[in-house]
Scaffold this active site. Structure first.
Site, mmCIF file in Angstrom:
data_model
loop_
_atom_site.group_PDB
_atom_site.id
_atom_site.type_symbol
_atom_site.label_atom_id
_atom_site.label_comp_id
_atom_site.label_asym_id
_atom_site.label_seq_id
_atom_site.Cartn_x
_atom_site.Cartn_y
_atom_site.Cartn_z
ATOM 1 N N LYS A 90 0.856 -1.191 0.000
ATOM 2 C CA LYS A 90 0.000 0.000 0.000
ATOM 3 C C LYS A 90 0.884 1.229 0.000
ATOM 4 O O LYS A 90 1.788 1.360 0.835
ATOM 5 C CB LYS A 90 -0.893 0.004 1.252
ATOM 6 C CG LYS A 90 -1.882 1.161 1.295
ATOM 7 C CD LYS A 90 -3.154 0.785 0.559
ATOM 8 C CE LYS A 90 -4.060 1.977 0.302
ATOM 9 N NZ LYS A 90 -3.617 2.819 -0.824
ATOM 10 N N LYS A 126 5.364 1.770 -3.109
ATOM 11 C CA LYS A 126 5.283 3.124 -3.659
ATOM 12 C C LYS A 126 5.529 3.054 -5.158
ATOM 13 O O LYS A 126 6.141 2.106 -5.658
ATOM 14 C CB LYS A 126 6.341 4.026 -3.018
ATOM 15 C CG LYS A 126 5.989 5.508 -3.049
ATOM 16 C CD LYS A 126 4.944 5.877 -1.999
ATOM 17 C CE LYS A 126 4.634 7.367 -2.056
ATOM 18 N NZ LYS A 126 3.687 7.768 -0.990
ATOM 19 N N GLY A 165 -3.005 8.120 -4.289
ATOM 20 C CA GLY A 165 -2.430 9.343 -4.837
ATOM 21 C C GLY A 165 -1.220 9.793 -4.031
ATOM 22 O O GLY A 165 -0.954 9.318 -2.939
ATOM 23 N N ASP A 166 -0.477 10.717 -4.610
ATOM 24 C CA ASP A 166 0.652 11.362 -3.942
ATOM 25 C C ASP A 166 0.841 12.672 -4.698
ATOM 26 O O ASP A 166 -0.105 13.144 -5.362
ATOM 27 C CB ASP A 166 1.910 10.460 -3.995
ATOM 28 C CG ASP A 166 3.032 10.934 -3.069
ATOM 29 O OD1 ASP A 166 2.888 10.753 -1.855
ATOM 30 O OD2 ASP A 166 4.029 11.490 -3.558
ATOM 31 N N THR A 209 -4.876 13.306 5.331
ATOM 32 C CA THR A 209 -3.467 13.504 5.680
ATOM 33 C C THR A 209 -3.289 14.802 6.460
ATOM 34 O O THR A 209 -2.599 14.839 7.496
ATOM 35 C CB THR A 209 -2.564 13.505 4.432
ATOM 36 O OG1 THR A 209 -2.848 12.331 3.655
ATOM 37 C CG2 THR A 209 -1.102 13.510 4.810
#
Length: 444
Positions: A90, A126, A165-166, A209
């Protein structure tokens, strides 16, 4: 030479030029010395540190797509599946020109311990690409995302690897990626998180976040006799994390006076007008300098320097290594007493050492920004059960998870005689759970 030093040397030799990965591994292993030295012989015999610093799988691939002028473009894509001892991989997907294998490995390595701290059954991974979404049309973004997923879909799945997402990957990108995954596999499953609410997304995921960062900050301050209410806060960045950290900090009575983007920063002595920032960044997709056009009392400064703004609390929420030793010294000199990381490894090692050596409260990103991945795991749960929880339910679970993470970090630091060292506490608490699972599963 100690076992920790041997492994660190080997990591650098085997992964030359991957300086961000070296930095992340060294920070974790240095914190773990007190744990490893208690049972060094067994850890060495089991090659535990070699196994935890070597990804289970590294995938690299080309991404050809056609721009609006009919020109074929080629980018490079990555997915690092680092450790699945406690659950499916994840971790987010990052779209930014700086992306390379070393950065994805550093992020994936950090993700192992961050995910462990949440208490949820998710492993570390990642991914991303050196594609730059800035200035691209919706059609170009879609063309890239569809090509990216055409390759990536072979390696992911709801019980295998669940990206999110990032940087550079928001709701629009997740939508295009999910549509292509569904088209290629014929599966309607929770393979991506951060999805839209109409097709399996979770309420409060967008805010998670930033909200989680402030919940963690609140716990850290309370444990040390301080409070958010009445404090002055500086936040770097102006994307998703920074926006919702600003919102929650303001709700809890703080005054946020500065935000930034890659070009410069704005300072508003009266407090940031968050509605204006959201209009600029989320609707117009503009630059933070546009803020001063509507707020003549605010000041825009080109380039770096946001950490010279006097504050009580600093929340770095932009990108890795944005806050160096001189920035840390400036924060201290201007009265800052607490720092919590909203981004992944935004403070250099020299800066984090300075914070700790000078009595400043410091919470590393793997603990402070874990709210995003925790809520992603809650989205996975909802998808598996075909349920949709209310915003309040998800937010309450998020708050509970962040309180739980602080307790784990605090207890681990105290157990090893390192009270107040939240870097060591986070690394030790995250490591212990992963190692127990790895030992139980044998040499795999």
């Amino acid at each position: 030479m100690s076992y920790v030093d041997e492994v660190m040397q080997r990591v650098v030799e085997k992964n030359p030029s991957e300086k961000e990965f070296h930095q992340a591994v060294k920070e974790v292993l240095d914190s773990l010395r007190v744990v490893i030295e208690k049972n060094e012989e067994k850890y060495r015999k089991d090659a535990l540190l070699e196994r935890i610093t070597e990804p289970e799988r590294v995938i690299s691939f080309r991404i050809p797509w056609v721009d609006d002028k009919g020109q074929v473009q080629v980018n490079r894509g990555f997915r690092v599946q680092f450790n699945s001892a406690i659950g499916p991989y994840k971790g987010g997907l990052r779209l930014h020109p700086s992306v390379n294998q070393g950065i994805i490995k550093f992020l994936g390595f950090e993700q192992i311990f961050k995910n462990s701290l949440t208490g949820l059954p998710i492993g570390g991974g990642k991914g991303g690409s050196d594609f730059d979404p800035k200035g691209k049309s919706d059609r170009e973004i879609m063309a890239f995302c569809q090509s990216f997923m055409t390759e990536l879909h072979k390696y992911i799945g709801a019980d295998t690897d669940v990206p999110a997402g990032d940087i550079g990957v928001g709701g629009r990108e997740i939508g295009y990626l999910y549509g292509q995954y569904k088209r290629l596999t014929g599966l309607y499953e929770g393979v991506l998180t951060g999805k839209g609410l109409t097709y399996g997304g979770s309420l409060a995921r967008t805010e998670a976040t930033g909200y989680g960062l402030v919940y963690m900050l609140d716990e850290m301050l309370k444990a040390n006799g301080k409070a958010i209410a009445g404090s002055t806060v500086v936040i770097s960045g102006s994307g998703n994390v920074a926006i919702y950290a600003t919102q929650k900090a303001q709700q809890l009575g703080a005054k946020v006076v500065a935000l930034s983007d890659s070009n410069g920063y704005v300072y508003d002595k009266d407090g940031i007008d968050l509605d204006l920032v959201r209009e600029i960044k989320e609707v117009r997709r503009g630059r933070i300098k546009e803020y001063v056009e509507a707020r003549p009392g605010a000041v825009y400064t080109e380039g770096k320097g946001i950490w010279t703004v006097p504050c009580d609390i600093a929340l770095p929420c932009a990108t890795q290594n944005e806050l160096g030793l001189e920035d840390a010294k400036a924060l201290k000199a201007n009265g800052c007493y607490a720092v919590a990381e909203g981004a992944n490894m935004p403070s250099t090692r020299e800066a984090t050492d300075f914070f700790q050596e000078n009595g400043m409260l410091f919470m590393p990103g793997k603990a402070a920004n874990a709210g995003g991945v925790a809520t992603s795991a809650l989205e996975m749960s909802q998808n598996s059960q075909r349920l949709s929880w209310s915003f309040e339910e998800v937010d309450a679970k998020l708050h509970e998870i962040m309180i739980g993470i602080f307790k784990k970090v605090d207890e681990a630091s105290k157990r090893y005689g390192l009270e107040g060292n939240y870097v060591a506490g986070a690394n030790i608490a995250g490591f212990e759970k992963v190692v127990e699972a790895m030992n139980a599963q044998g040499v795999v």
